[in-house]
Each structure stands twice: as structure tokens, then as C-alpha cells.
Design a protein around this motif. Structure first.
Motif, PDB file in Angstrom:
ATOM      1  N   GLN A   9      73.216  10.927 -19.283  1.00  0.00           N
ATOM      2  CA  GLN A   9      72.920   9.743 -20.078  1.00  0.00           C
ATOM      3  C   GLN A   9      72.155  10.188 -21.319  1.00  0.00           C
ATOM      4  OE1 GLN A   9      70.897   6.825 -17.637  1.00  0.00           O
ATOM      5  NE2 GLN A   9      72.801   6.162 -16.668  1.00  0.00           N
ATOM      6  N   TYR A  10      72.205   9.342 -22.354  1.00  0.00           N
ATOM      7  CA  TYR A  10      71.575   9.677 -23.632  1.00  0.00           C
ATOM      8  C   TYR A  10      70.684   8.520 -24.065  1.00  0.00           C
ATOM      9  CZ  TYR A  10      75.239  13.227 -23.604  1.00  0.00           C
ATOM     10  OH  TYR A  10      76.063  14.276 -23.250  1.00  0.00           O
ATOM     11  N   PRO A  11      69.535   8.342 -23.417  1.00  0.00           N
ATOM     12  CA  PRO A  11      68.679   7.196 -23.728  1.00  0.00           C
ATOM     13  C   PRO A  11      68.051   7.320 -25.118  1.00  0.00           C
ATOM     14  CG  PRO A  11      67.558   8.700 -22.249  1.00  0.00           C
ATOM     15  CD  PRO A  11      68.966   9.194 -22.359  1.00  0.00           C
ATOM     16  N   GLU A  25      69.893  14.549 -23.726  1.00  0.00           N
ATOM     17  CA  GLU A  25      70.890  14.558 -22.655  1.00  0.00           C
ATOM     18  C   GLU A  25      70.169  14.731 -21.331  1.00  0.00           C
ATOM     19  OE1 GLU A  25      75.052  16.611 -22.510  1.00  0.00           O
ATOM     20  OE2 GLU A  25      73.608  18.031 -21.646  1.00  0.00           O
ATOM     21  N   HIS A  27      70.796  14.245 -17.171  1.00  0.00           N
ATOM     22  CA  HIS A  27      71.800  14.021 -16.131  1.00  0.00           C
ATOM     23  C   HIS A  27      71.241  13.169 -14.996  1.00  0.00           C
ATOM     24  CE1 HIS A  27      74.017  17.213 -18.178  1.00  0.00           C
ATOM     25  NE2 HIS A  27      75.072  16.822 -17.494  1.00  0.00           N
TER      26      HIS A  27
END
Length: 234
Positions: A9-11, A25, A27
Motif C-alpha cells: 500500500q502507498y499511504p 511503499e 506491504h
């Protein structure tokens, strides 16, 4: 074409150091076979850390994690966010299992959702690549039985026989974890004699792995065939 199971995910994030925005990045699903590098980051307890590309400040993120270990006795580990409440833990687990199902596609097996081992984040680095069912509270009692034979016999000859009969279990990393945890627990309870006993037995198993079983026990026996465990050379 190979399927990528691991899921990042790329919050959207704003650096606490310089205030610049970036999207690290991170995971939330890790396929241990596909990404051994991520398994190593779990063991180093840095999987959910990110370095700001602008100023180099390291930030830690509280995110849930699902580790998929195809072919292992316990194929799915779920590590919840430490501060999550029970409802959040359950919700995150359902979301990550659904994500794993999508990532696996036709390789998904419904039994995976029924065989999830929950491990708290502070325990994850030591169990991410072992069989947690062999540890305390697990479903496989074989290591516990072998450890009882090894610890609770009266002579070093009997201890050696236990190691030779249960070599795969007693010389495993799981056995190391069981004894280290036992040492920590007895130390916390002020049981100095138990700490010494467990430490001695842990040293024996380490020597067995490093030097072989015969060499590890050579200095612990007196030739009588029934050497009390309290006996020592010199």
C-alpha cells in the motif's frame, strides 16, 4: 505469467521531519516464498518503516500484516496492529484475507481462512519463518513432549538419548525459541535455579548443532553410564 501475491500500500504521508509529502511503499500482504527480502525486513522489525526521500527521517507506521507461507504447516500468519481494538483486529484480518484471496486468484483455497495463526507484532520477528504450532499454545505437541524428555530426565546419558531420538525437533529453531522464552519467563519470576538449568540445556542443544551430538555430551558424562546432570568436568 507469474502472479505477484505480495501486496503493498502507498499511504499519503507527510514527513514529521521536513513536512514534505510522500507515499511510502508498505506491504500488508507478504508471500514469504516470493519475497524473502521482505521476510528479512520482518525479522529485522523494519517492514513498516519508511525513510523520507527528502530529508532521510525514518518513520514507523502501524499497519496490519498477513504473511503467506505456501507449503508450510501453518501457511498464514496474521499480525494485527498493536494498538487495534478487538473489532479492528477482526476487521483488518477479514480485509487482508480477502486481499490474499484476490492476489492468489485460482490458487486460493478456502481452508487458508480457517487456519490463520495470530501472532502479536513483538513476537513476529522470531516466528515468521518457523512452525508456530510447535511453540507453547500450538496445536502440535511433539516438541513439548521431546522437550520434557530432554529437560526432566535425571542423567546426561538420558538427555543424549532424547536428542538422538528427537533430533529434528530438539535441534530446531523452534526448540531454541521455547528455551529462550522459558529462560526469560523464569528470570522474570526470580527463579535463578531454573534459569541456570534452562540456560545449560540451551547451551547443550547449541553445541549439538555446532559440533555434533557426541562432542556436545562428551564433557558432560563421567563414564558411569548414568551421569547425574549436576556433575561437571573439572
Amino acid at each position: 505469467m507469474a502472479r505477484n501475491v505480495s501486496l503493498p500500500q502507498y499511504p499519503p504521508t507527510r514527513c514529521v521531519g521536513c513536512g514534505a509529502p510522500y507515499a511510502p511503499e508498505l506491504h500488508v500482504v507478504v508471500d514469504a516464498t516470493e519475497r524473502p527480502d521482505l521476510v528479512q525486513r520482518i525479522k529485522d522489525d523494519i517492514l513498516h518503516c519508511a525513510i523520507c526521500p527528502h530529508c532521510g527521517v525514518i518513520m514507523s507506521f502501524g499497519m496490519p500484516l498477513l504473511v503467506y507461507r505456501p507449503g508450510e504447516p501453518v501457511p498464514v500468519l496474521y499480525s494485527p496492529v498493536p494498538i487495534a481494538n478487538p473489532q479492528q483486529r477482526d476487521m483488518h484480518a477479514e480485509m487482508l484475507l480477502a486481499a490474499l484471496s484476490r492476489q492468489l486468484g485460482p490458487d486460493w483455497d478456502d481452508r487458508l481462512a480457517n487456519d490463520v495463526y495470530v501472532v502479536e507484532r513483538d513476537r513476529l520477528p522470531e516466528v515468521v519463518d518457523v512452525n508456530p504450532d510447535l511453540l507453547a499454545g500450538g496445536r502440535d505437541p511433539s516438541l513439548r513432549h521431546a522437550m520434557d524428555l530432554f529437560l526432566h530426565c535425571s542423567s546426561w546419558e538420558q538427555a543424549r538419548a532424547a536428542v538422538e531420538a528427537h533430533r529434528d525437533l530438539l535441534l530446531s529453531r523452534e526448540a531454541e525459541i521455547v528455551l529462550r522464552r522459558g529462560i526469560d519467563r523464569t528470570h522474570d519470576n526470580g527463579l535463578d535455579d531454573a534459569v541456570a538449568t534452562l540456560t545449560d540445556h540451551l547451551a547443550v542443544l547449541r553445541e549439538c548443532r555446532e559440533r555434533g551430538v557426541a562432542a556436545a555430551f562428551a564433557g558432560r558424562v563421567d563414564g558411569s553410564g548414568c551421569t547425574p546432570k549436576a556433575w561437571r568436568v573439572g
